[in-house]
Motif scaffolding. Structure first.
Motif, PDB file in Angstrom:
ATOM      1  N   TYR A  23      59.647 -19.572 -26.213  1.00 44.62           N
ATOM      2  CA  TYR A  23      58.200 -19.903 -26.186  1.00 44.62           C
ATOM      3  C   TYR A  23      57.268 -18.829 -26.679  1.00 44.62           C
ATOM      4  O   TYR A  23      57.341 -17.458 -26.048  1.00 44.62           O
ATOM      5  CB  TYR A  23      57.706 -20.710 -25.241  1.00 44.62           C
ATOM      6  CG  TYR A  23      56.172 -21.196 -25.224  1.00 44.62           C
ATOM      7  CD1 TYR A  23      55.903 -22.020 -25.945  1.00 44.62           C
ATOM      8  CD2 TYR A  23      55.468 -20.366 -24.701  1.00 44.62           C
ATOM      9  CE1 TYR A  23      54.529 -22.416 -26.276  1.00 44.62           C
ATOM     10  CE2 TYR A  23      53.873 -20.681 -24.495  1.00 44.62           C
ATOM     11  CZ  TYR A  23      53.475 -21.919 -25.612  1.00 44.62           C
ATOM     12  OH  TYR A  23      52.346 -21.982 -25.739  1.00 44.62           O
ATOM     13  N   ALA A  24      56.544 -18.613 -27.633  1.00 43.03           N
ATOM     14  CA  ALA A  24      55.522 -17.732 -28.090  1.00 43.03           C
ATOM     15  C   ALA A  24      56.103 -16.423 -28.276  1.00 43.03           C
ATOM     16  O   ALA A  24      55.633 -15.398 -27.981  1.00 43.03           O
ATOM     17  CB  ALA A  24      54.522 -17.633 -26.886  1.00 43.03           C
ATOM     18  N   VAL A  74      52.621 -21.361 -32.220  1.00 46.51           N
ATOM     19  CA  VAL A  74      53.651 -20.305 -31.993  1.00 46.51           C
ATOM     20  C   VAL A  74      55.028 -20.852 -31.983  1.00 46.51           C
ATOM     21  O   VAL A  74      55.336 -22.072 -32.125  1.00 46.51           O
ATOM     22  CB  VAL A  74      53.309 -19.785 -30.457  1.00 46.51           C
ATOM     23  CG1 VAL A  74      51.627 -19.332 -30.304  1.00 46.51           C
ATOM     24  CG2 VAL A  74      53.249 -20.853 -29.470  1.00 46.51           C
ATOM     25  N   SER A  76      58.550 -22.055 -30.560  1.00 44.51           N
ATOM     26  CA  SER A  76      58.946 -23.086 -29.797  1.00 44.51           C
ATOM     27  C   SER A  76      60.075 -22.634 -28.930  1.00 44.51           C
ATOM     28  O   SER A  76      60.817 -21.888 -29.421  1.00 44.51           O
ATOM     29  CB  SER A  76      58.958 -24.619 -30.384  1.00 44.51           C
ATOM     30  OG  SER A  76      59.486 -25.418 -29.363  1.00 44.51           O
ATOM     31  N   SER A  84      52.189 -26.387 -30.413  1.00 45.79           N
ATOM     32  CA  SER A  84      50.749 -25.627 -30.286  1.00 45.79           C
ATOM     33  C   SER A  84      50.729 -24.679 -29.178  1.00 45.79           C
ATOM     34  O   SER A  84      51.375 -25.148 -28.327  1.00 45.79           O
ATOM     35  CB  SER A  84      49.757 -26.949 -29.999  1.00 45.79           C
ATOM     36  OG  SER A  84      50.153 -27.516 -29.020  1.00 45.79           O
ATOM     37  N   TYR A  85      49.977 -23.783 -29.238  1.00 45.19           N
ATOM     38  CA  TYR A  85      49.661 -22.559 -28.131  1.00 45.19           C
ATOM     39  C   TYR A  85      48.577 -23.399 -27.102  1.00 45.19           C
ATOM     40  O   TYR A  85      47.656 -24.066 -27.448  1.00 45.19           O
ATOM     41  CB  TYR A  85      49.077 -21.581 -28.717  1.00 45.19           C
ATOM     42  CG  TYR A  85      48.752 -20.694 -27.763  1.00 45.19           C
ATOM     43  CD1 TYR A  85      49.744 -19.847 -27.020  1.00 45.19           C
ATOM     44  CD2 TYR A  85      47.319 -20.198 -27.212  1.00 45.19           C
ATOM     45  CE1 TYR A  85      49.426 -18.388 -26.293  1.00 45.19           C
ATOM     46  CE2 TYR A  85      47.295 -19.234 -26.395  1.00 45.19           C
ATOM     47  CZ  TYR A  85      48.220 -18.593 -25.740  1.00 45.19           C
ATOM     48  OH  TYR A  85      48.142 -17.476 -24.876  1.00 45.19           O
ATOM     49  N   LYS A  86      49.234 -23.203 -25.906  1.00 46.75           N
ATOM     50  CA  LYS A  86      48.035 -23.653 -24.998  1.00 46.75           C
ATOM     51  C   LYS A  86      47.606 -22.434 -24.210  1.00 46.75           C
ATOM     52  O   LYS A  86      48.417 -21.622 -23.633  1.00 46.75           O
ATOM     53  CB  LYS A  86      49.023 -24.538 -23.805  1.00 46.75           C
ATOM     54  CG  LYS A  86      49.778 -25.829 -24.475  1.00 46.75           C
ATOM     55  CD  LYS A  86      50.843 -26.058 -23.822  1.00 46.75           C
ATOM     56  CE  LYS A  86      51.775 -27.000 -24.409  1.00 46.75           C
ATOM     57  NZ  LYS A  86      52.813 -26.464 -25.507  1.00 46.75           N
ATOM     58  N   ASP A  89      49.278 -19.859 -21.459  1.00 42.72           N
ATOM     59  CA  ASP A  89      50.561 -19.862 -21.592  1.00 42.72           C
ATOM     60  C   ASP A  89      50.822 -18.331 -22.184  1.00 42.72           C
ATOM     61  O   ASP A  89      50.379 -17.739 -23.099  1.00 42.72           O
ATOM     62  CB  ASP A  89      51.044 -20.910 -22.424  1.00 42.72           C
ATOM     63  CG  ASP A  89      51.195 -22.298 -21.933  1.00 42.72           C
ATOM     64  OD1 ASP A  89      50.465 -22.267 -20.527  1.00 42.72           O
ATOM     65  OD2 ASP A  89      51.438 -23.187 -22.508  1.00 42.72           O
ATOM     66  N   ARG A  90      52.313 -17.972 -21.504  1.00 40.94           N
ATOM     67  CA  ARG A  90      52.848 -16.817 -21.974  1.00 40.94           C
ATOM     68  C   ARG A  90      54.083 -16.555 -21.334  1.00 40.94           C
ATOM     69  O   ARG A  90      54.294 -16.565 -20.151  1.00 40.94           O
ATOM     70  CB  ARG A  90      51.893 -15.343 -22.064  1.00 40.94           C
ATOM     71  CG  ARG A  90      51.168 -14.982 -23.269  1.00 40.94           C
ATOM     72  CD  ARG A  90      51.944 -15.169 -24.464  1.00 40.94           C
ATOM     73  NE  ARG A  90      52.332 -14.010 -24.897  1.00 40.94           N
ATOM     74  CZ  ARG A  90      52.670 -13.595 -25.975  1.00 40.94           C
ATOM     75  NH1 ARG A  90      52.604 -14.401 -26.919  1.00 40.94           N
ATOM     76  NH2 ARG A  90      53.024 -12.350 -26.607  1.00 40.94           N
TER      77      ARG A  90
END
Length: 90
Positions: A23-24, A74, A76, A84-86, A89-90
């Motif tokens: 993710y991202a 970003v 997935s 979608s980027y939240k 989050d990272r």
């Protein structure tokens, strides 16, 4: 691998680009394009060996979940997709 139009690719793998399940992931190279306006290294190979990768512009993109106009996307956790980027989050 041969990638479908809209597949999100990152730098890495055996052949310079690949999909990710992170993710991202910050290694995003771009999205496989259907009709590139400009094609660099066009003599290097065909779509199977050297896919056209869009760096910006309007490009079909495989997306998981709902997005709205202006939503940042970003990489997935689903390989080859964006989401979608939240915030936070990272």
């Amino acid at each position: 691998a041969v990638y479908e139009v809209g597949t999100v690719l990152v730098i890495g793998g055996e052949k310079e680009v690949t999909v990710t399940d992170k993710y991202a992931d910050t290694r995003v190279a771009g999205i496989v394009s259907k009709k590139p306006a400009y094609l660099m290294n066009s003599e290097a190979g065909n779509d199977e060996t050297h896919p056209a990768i869009a760096l910006k512009g309007r490009v079909p993109c495989k997306v998981i979940g709902q997005v709205k106009k202006g939503t940042p996307l970003v990489a997935s956790a689903y390989p080859g997709y964006a989401e979608s980027y939240k915030d936070g989050d990272r």
